[in-house]
Design a protein around this motif. Structure first.
Motif, PDB file in Angstrom:
ATOM      1  N   ALA A  25      -3.848   1.280  10.417  1.00 39.29           N
ATOM      2  CA  ALA A  25      -5.094   0.619   9.228  1.00 39.29           C
ATOM      3  C   ALA A  25      -3.590   0.226   7.940  1.00 39.29           C
ATOM      4  O   ALA A  25      -4.467  -0.373   6.880  1.00 39.29           O
ATOM      5  N   ALA A  26      -3.042   0.872   8.076  1.00 40.14           N
ATOM      6  CA  ALA A  26      -1.758   0.048   6.564  1.00 40.14           C
ATOM      7  C   ALA A  26      -2.258  -1.261   6.873  1.00 40.14           C
ATOM      8  O   ALA A  26      -1.758  -2.124   7.491  1.00 40.14           O
ATOM      9  N   SER A  27      -2.272  -1.997   5.712  1.00 39.47           N
ATOM     10  CA  SER A  27      -1.776  -3.078   4.661  1.00 39.47           C
ATOM     11  C   SER A  27      -0.743  -3.551   4.798  1.00 39.47           C
ATOM     12  O   SER A  27      -0.219  -4.655   5.127  1.00 39.47           O
ATOM     13  N   THR A  28       0.774  -2.717   4.407  1.00 45.63           N
ATOM     14  CA  THR A  28       1.625  -3.597   4.704  1.00 45.63           C
ATOM     15  C   THR A  28       2.904  -2.303   4.750  1.00 45.63           C
ATOM     16  O   THR A  28       2.550  -1.415   4.878  1.00 45.63           O
ATOM     17  N   ALA A  29       3.534  -3.133   5.326  1.00 47.08           N
ATOM     18  CA  ALA A  29       4.785  -2.234   5.118  1.00 47.08           C
ATOM     19  C   ALA A  29       5.539  -1.021   4.335  1.00 47.08           C
ATOM     20  O   ALA A  29       5.710   0.178   4.601  1.00 47.08           O
ATOM     21  N   ASP A  30       4.919  -0.934   2.645  1.00 50.98           N
ATOM     22  CA  ASP A  30       5.627  -0.537   1.813  1.00 50.98           C
ATOM     23  C   ASP A  30       4.430   0.677   2.163  1.00 50.98           C
ATOM     24  O   ASP A  30       4.527   1.770   1.830  1.00 50.98           O
ATOM     25  N   ASP A  31       2.996  -0.057   2.236  1.00 52.71           N
ATOM     26  CA  ASP A  31       1.811   1.439   2.451  1.00 52.71           C
ATOM     27  C   ASP A  31       2.670   2.829   4.023  1.00 52.71           C
ATOM     28  O   ASP A  31       1.835   3.522   3.629  1.00 52.71           O
ATOM     29  N   VAL A  32       3.211   2.234   4.875  1.00 49.31           N
ATOM     30  CA  VAL A  32       3.264   2.447   6.098  1.00 49.31           C
ATOM     31  C   VAL A  32       4.656   3.274   5.471  1.00 49.31           C
ATOM     32  O   VAL A  32       4.769   4.863   5.444  1.00 49.31           O
ATOM     33  N   ALA A  33       5.158   3.134   4.926  1.00 48.05           N
ATOM     34  CA  ALA A  33       6.446   3.503   4.332  1.00 48.05           C
ATOM     35  C   ALA A  33       5.949   5.176   3.056  1.00 48.05           C
ATOM     36  O   ALA A  33       6.068   6.215   3.286  1.00 48.05           O
TER      37      ALA A  33
END
Length: 71
Positions: A25-33
């Motif tokens: 559901a995360a929008s960006t790779a930074d959100d996953v990080a």
């Protein structure tokens, strides 16, 4: 090393359905990080993007291709 942290996070994600859903559901790779950081794993969104196409266990990291929005 960030790569080891990234691989460990992916392995944890394989075993945790709720975590997998949060990552999906995360929008960006930074959100996953940021999700990973909250669980004690340290890697950047850029490092995750550079891992595109790599496989860990049963998970293959794939950068989604979202076309730009036009108004």
């Amino acid at each position: 090393m960030a790569l080891d942290q990234l691989k460990a996070f992916i392995l944890k994600m394989q075993a945790d359905e709720a975590l997998k859903q949060a990552v999906m559901a995360a929008s960006t790779a930074d959100d996953v990080a940021k999700i990973a950081d909250g669980l004690g794993f340290e890697f950047s969104g850029d490092e995750l993007l550079r891992f595109n196409g790599q496989k860990v266990g049963t998970v293959t990291v794939v950068k989604p291709d979202h076309p730009g929005e036009y108004h």
